[in-house]
Design a protein around this motif. Structure first.
Motif, PDB file in Angstrom:
ATOM      1  N   ASP A 135       0.854  -1.196   0.000  1.00 29.33           N
ATOM      2  CA  ASP A 135       0.000   0.000   0.000  1.00 29.33           C
ATOM      3  C   ASP A 135       0.891   1.248   0.000  1.00 29.33           C
ATOM      4  N   PRO A 136       1.296   1.705  -1.190  1.00 31.85           N
ATOM      5  CA  PRO A 136       2.234   2.848  -1.242  1.00 31.85           C
ATOM      6  C   PRO A 136       1.585   4.162  -0.816  1.00 31.85           C
ATOM      7  N   ASP A 137       2.418   5.047  -0.273  1.00 31.64           N
ATOM      8  CA  ASP A 137       1.962   6.386   0.121  1.00 31.64           C
ATOM      9  C   ASP A 137       1.572   7.204  -1.108  1.00 31.64           C
ATOM     10  N   GLN A 138       0.722   8.195  -0.886  1.00 31.51           N
ATOM     11  CA  GLN A 138       0.289   9.149  -1.920  1.00 31.51           C
ATOM     12  C   GLN A 138      -0.347   8.479  -3.147  1.00 31.51           C
ATOM     13  N   LYS A 139      -0.804   7.260  -3.012  1.00 31.91           N
ATOM     14  CA  LYS A 139      -1.363   6.584  -4.186  1.00 31.91           C
ATOM     15  C   LYS A 139      -2.605   7.298  -4.715  1.00 31.91           C
ATOM     16  N   ASP A 140      -3.316   7.997  -3.826  1.00 30.76           N
ATOM     17  CA  ASP A 140      -4.516   8.721  -4.263  1.00 30.76           C
ATOM     18  C   ASP A 140      -4.174   9.979  -5.061  1.00 30.76           C
ATOM     19  N   LEU A 141      -2.900  10.381  -5.097  1.00 29.79           N
ATOM     20  CA  LEU A 141      -2.488  11.558  -5.870  1.00 29.79           C
ATOM     21  C   LEU A 141      -1.943  11.195  -7.255  1.00 29.79           C
ATOM     22  N   ALA A 142      -1.975   9.914  -7.584  1.00 23.06           N
ATOM     23  CA  ALA A 142      -1.455   9.458  -8.881  1.00 23.06           C
ATOM     24  C   ALA A 142      -2.299  10.003 -10.025  1.00 23.06           C
ATOM     25  N   LYS A 143      -1.640  10.312 -11.135  1.00 21.82           N
ATOM     26  CA  LYS A 143      -2.323  10.818 -12.320  1.00 21.82           C
ATOM     27  C   LYS A 143      -2.517   9.724 -13.373  1.00 21.82           C
ATOM     28  N   SER A 144      -2.315   8.485 -12.944  1.00 17.24           N
ATOM     29  CA  SER A 144      -2.543   7.328 -13.809  1.00 17.24           C
ATOM     30  C   SER A 144      -2.955   6.172 -12.922  1.00 17.24           C
ATOM     31  N   GLU A 145      -3.349   5.082 -13.535  1.00 15.94           N
ATOM     32  CA  GLU A 145      -3.547   3.857 -12.766  1.00 15.94           C
ATOM     33  C   GLU A 145      -2.184   3.390 -12.260  1.00 15.94           C
ATOM     34  N   LEU A 146      -2.151   2.820 -11.071  1.00 16.05           N
ATOM     35  CA  LEU A 146      -0.922   2.220 -10.557  1.00 16.05           C
ATOM     36  C   LEU A 146      -0.912   0.755 -10.964  1.00 16.05           C
ATOM     37  N   TYR A 147       0.209   0.329 -11.514  1.00 20.71           N
ATOM     38  CA  TYR A 147       0.355  -1.063 -11.945  1.00 20.71           C
ATOM     39  C   TYR A 147       1.508  -1.726 -11.211  1.00 20.71           C
ATOM     40  N   GLN A 148       1.314  -3.005 -10.903  1.00 22.48           N
ATOM     41  CA  GLN A 148       2.406  -3.811 -10.365  1.00 22.48           C
ATOM     42  C   GLN A 148       2.899  -4.731 -11.471  1.00 22.48           C
ATOM     43  N   PHE A 149       4.188  -4.615 -11.772  1.00 22.01           N
ATOM     44  CA  PHE A 149       4.831  -5.421 -12.817  1.00 22.01           C
ATOM     45  C   PHE A 149       5.659  -6.520 -12.153  1.00 22.01           C
ATOM     46  N   GLU A 150       5.520  -7.738 -12.677  1.00 20.15           N
ATOM     47  CA  GLU A 150       6.263  -8.871 -12.124  1.00 20.15           C
ATOM     48  C   GLU A 150       6.802  -9.736 -13.253  1.00 20.15           C
ATOM     49  N   LEU A 151       7.988 -10.278 -13.028  1.00 19.31           N
ATOM     50  CA  LEU A 151       8.570 -11.236 -13.972  1.00 19.31           C
ATOM     51  C   LEU A 151       9.079 -12.412 -13.152  1.00 19.31           C
ATOM     52  N   LEU A 152       8.545 -13.591 -13.434  1.00 21.52           N
ATOM     53  CA  LEU A 152       8.903 -14.786 -12.678  1.00 21.52           C
ATOM     54  C   LEU A 152       9.720 -15.738 -13.554  1.00 21.52           C
TER      55      LEU A 152
END
Length: 198
Positions: free
Chosen positions: A32-49
């Motif tokens: 749950d990152p800080d200031q996420k409600d101030l983002a001007k885009s969708e927040l994405y989590q990128f993963e490579l397994l």
């Protein structure tokens, strides 16, 4: 290259290892990152397994592109959430073909922000706006209260004055005028009628 209407993720071939590999990106965040409600885009989590094990650091930088209608050229930047320091780190401010572009040799949570979201400017502006709104509401309430109290005072005054004229023992002008007319008439009759009979 992984592409969606709002993001693109370009992965160099050297970042893949032998064995099975899985590329994954999602809006469901593991932290749950800080200031996420101030983002001007969708927040994405990128993963490579690699072989079902997550890999966070790679040999070569990967290119991330975020397309956002809210992003402003030369003002907003692409940020990466650093899980170790628990802070957002800028990875790119290049604006190209309608997208903010950033490069980093890691996966994780990314999004577009204005730098003011992290220096307290945005928070101060929100607080100032809230203070101004509260002051405006207070001023409106005060005016309505003062107007209401003055109206009440006027009504009380009118009621008091009306009560005095109705309940006073002072005769009304109509009765006083009638008495004067009768007295004048009576006096004149006596004067012009001669002496009264015994």
């Amino acid at each position: 290259m992984i592409a969606r209407p709002d993001i693109e993720w370009l992965i160099p071939a050297n970042n893949f290892q032998k064995g099975s590999g899985t590329v994954r990106f999602t809006k469901t965040l593991t932290s749950d990152p800080d200031q996420k409600d101030l983002a001007k885009s969708e927040l994405y989590q990128f993963e490579l397994l690699a072989n079902d094990q997550p890999v966070h650091d790679f040999k070569e930088e990967m290119t991330y592109r975020f397309f956002s209608d809210l992003a402003e050229v030369d003002k907003d930047m692409l940020y990466h959430w650093n899980t170790d320091s628990e802070k957002w780190a800028e990875i790119g401010k290049l604006y190209s073909n309608g997208a903010l572009v950033g490069k980093i040799s890691q996966t994780g949570i990314l999004g577009v922000f204005s730098p003011s979201a992290f220096d307290g400017t945005a928070k101060e502006e929100d607080e100032e706006k809230e203070t101004e709104d509260k002051e405006a509401i207070t001023a409106t309430d005060t005016n309505s209260d003062s107007n209401g109290s003055s109206d009440d005072q006027e009504q009380e005054t009118e009621a008091t004055q009306a009560g005095v004229s109705e309940s006073s023992d002072t005769p009304s002008p109509l009765i006083v005028g009638g008495i004067v007319v009768l007295l004048s008439f009576g006096g004149g009759f006596y004067y012009f009628g001669g002496k009264s009979k015994p």
